[in-house]
Write an enzyme that holds these catalytic residues in place. Structure first.
Site: not given
Ligand code: PEP
Ligand code: MG
Length: 588
Positions: A192, A434, A458, A505
């Site tokens: 993150h 995910e 994820d 995403c």
């Molecule tokens: C992901 O897990 O790909 C996602 C877009 O969510 P985050 O990166 O915020 O966990």
């Molecule tokens: Mg995620």
């Protein structure tokens, strides 16, 4: 002059002075027995520490009362009451007298006991009090141990932050004006903090082993995310070379921006939506030059991380309304709070978990905190009348969680109606895919929702058992692993059979290297950090959809991620020759 290397996770080149950040180290709390004669001294330490903490809170309240939200000042007032609470003081005194342990350990034990009791309460409001207890005991312990936390939020000059690791909460509250680049020993491309660095548009290199030993405070650094190198105290020649490279990157950037008005359409006319991932409402101001058609992912937990107390319905309503209005009718996919894992909200997570990534995270946290969750849902529903909002539930692992979340959404709608608040009655709802169990039950989940959004960050982490923030295993985190390709394919197929769309995403969507493969797998929408949009768009505009379909069919027959990557490389050189520079120059 010396060079150290790591994995570039956010592109660009920066030159500046090092600021070593060590604010993330959790202190060891001393534990020893005391004599009866020492009780009075230990008690005195506790009284002085609580007086200092109380004085600090009073000063903070006095200085900021005008500037902060009511919710924040209410929290501070509640903390003040707790620090001075007679019951807490009596419990500490009793612990010192009966257990004969040092005062730091007494504070730790008493607050642990209190938080555990509160967390077991039926009443959600009582459970939420556990958070405040943890917060104030942390403050008292810092005082007892003379720990003065350094913050990245009040920097007075431009710096390059060098750390072993950063928490997303520390990154989101950092003073973006002054942080010019980031160098970390830990972390991976989809961590993150890496995601935040891309959102702030600052170069970042992670997995630089020994960075905090090799680099000293005030060293002049060149952070080159194109090569993954951090040059410590460079000579004049290196500085000159990198200053001109910075100008070269600026020219590339201008070329990218020229694409913003063109559609994301293949040579044979297949159209895709290219949307932006955002973390804070202010991110919408940066979208226009990149040509984002909508918001494909609003990571709302960063609102909670950015400001203690931003959890209130009104604060959230303002934030969501700002984004929805700014997007002028374009879709805004708002993901409900994905707290937990590495995104710890201190006020909600008083007790450390053994396996936070497999623990109380995302939808699990929201379902356990129905009042907090419904306040968020009401805020989204009400803000939805200003445009085109959609809701996404994160980390759903099966239909039971989805059913519960949908029931709470209905309750939130009913509460709004009873309050007479206008809401987006027919708001679309989607699920993040995910967790492997979600992908494998996509046919069941899709019946209850309007769309899927695949979170490959994820999905890779949970399918391949690779902690996305651990640099030691990041070599395993391949989104082209056959297992991941099959899960993506299955998810898209099941959604399409139900006549519904799929967005992706995760960071995979931002890499032009994977674009032809994702087109071939049938993806409908891509969502990524805004600055990646022009590059992905230029690949789409140079592809033929039939070529991409054949590529995906071949990729699905390969036996390893490496074999798939080779296939993708071959495809780029055969079909996208003039895009090769673009693909190889991309960090992800
Ligand atoms: C992901 O897990 O790909 C996602 C877009 O969510 P985050 O990166 O915020 O966990
Ligand atoms: Mg995620």
């Amino acid at each position: 002059m010396k060079e150290v290397f790591g994995v570039p996770v956010s592109s660009g080149i920066a030159i500046g002075c090092a600021f070593l950040f060590t604010g993330n180290e959790i202190p060891d709390i001393p534990h020893y027995l005391i004599k009866k004669s020492q009780i009075e001294d230990e008690w005195g330490k506790f009284v002085r520490a609580t007086e200092t903490v109380a004085a600090k809170i009073r000063l903070h309240l006095k200085n900021t009362e005008q500037a902060i939200h009511k919710e924040q000042s209410d929290i501070l007032k509640a903390h003040l009451m707790m620090v001075e609470d007679i019951d807490l003081h009596e419990q500490i005194q009793a612990h010192l007298q009966t257990k004969l342990e040092n005062v730091e350990w007494a504070v730790r034990s008493v607050s642990h006991e209190m938080t555990q009791k509160l967390l077991g309460a039926k009443d959600a409001l009582l459970r939420e009090r556990a958070v405040d207890i943890a917060d104030i005991s942390h403050e008292i312990l810092n005082e007892l141990l003379s720990i003065h936390e350094i913050s990245l939020s009040d920097l007075s000059e431009d710096v390059i932050v060098v750390a072993h690791d950063l928490l997303p909460s520390q990154a989101i509250t950092a003073d973006k004006k002054h942080v010019k680049a980031l160098v970390c020993e830990a972390g991976g491309k989809t961590s993150h903090v890496a995601i935040l660095a891309r959102s702030f548009e600052i170069p970042a290199i992670m997995g630089v082993s020994n960075a905090t030993r090799e680099i000293h405070n005030g060293d002049l650094l060149i952070v080159n995310s194109e090569s993954g190198a951090v040059i410590i105290n460079p000579d004049e020649k290196e500085l000159k070379k990198h200053r001109s490279a910075i100008l070269g990157l600026e020219k590339h950037h201008q070329k990218d921006l020229a694409l913003s008005a063109l559609p994301a359409e293949t040579k044979d006319g297949i159209r895709f939506s290219l949307n932006a991932n955002i973390e804070l409402p202010s991110d919408v101001d940066k979208l226009e030059p990149y040509g984002a058609e909508g918001i494909g992912l609003f990571r709302t937990e960063f609102l909670f991380l950015a400001a203690i107390g931003a959890t209130g319905e009104e604060t959230q309503y303002d934030a969501y309304s700002t984004v929805i209005k700014a997007m002028n009718g374009a879709p805004v996919k708002i993901r409900t709070c994905d707290a937990g894992g590495d995104k710890i909200l201190p006020e909600f997570f008083p007790v450390e978990e053994k396996n936070p990534l497999l623990g109380w995270r995302a939808i699990r946290f929201s379902l356990a905190m129905p009042e907090v969750f419904k306040a968020q849902l009401r805020a989204i529903l009400r803000a939805g009348v200003h445009g085109n909002a959609e809701i996404i539930f994160p980390l759903v692992s099966g239909i039971e969680e989805l059913d519960k979340a949908l029931a709470l959404l209905e309750e939130a709608k009913e509460q709004c109606r009873q309050n007479g608040d206008p809401i987006a009655e027919n708001i679309k709802v989607g699920v993040m895919i995910e967790v492997p169990s979600a992908a494998l039950t996509a046919d069941i989940l899709i019946k209850k929702v309007d769309f899927f959004s695949i979170g490959t960050n994820d999905l890779v982490q949970y399918s391949l058992a690779v902690d996305r923030g651990n640099e030691k295993v990041s070599y395993l985190a391949s989104p082209t692993h056959p297992a991941i390709l099959r899960l993506i394919k299955m998810t898209i197929e099941k959604a399409h059979q139900a006549g519904k769309k799929v967005s992706l995403c995760g960071e995979m969507a931002a890499s032009p290297f994977f674009t032809p493969l994702l087109i071939g797998l049938g993806l409908d929408e891509f969502s990524m950090h805004p600055s990646a949009i022009p590059r992905v768009k230029s690949i789409i505009r140079n592809c033929l959809s039939d070529d991409c379909k054949k590529l995906a069919q071949r990729a699905l027959k390969r036996q390893s991620g490496e074999e798939v990557n080779k296939l993708l490389e071959k495809f780029s050189s055969a079909h996208l020759m003039y895009c090769e520079e673009l693909i190889s120059s991309t960090v992800l």
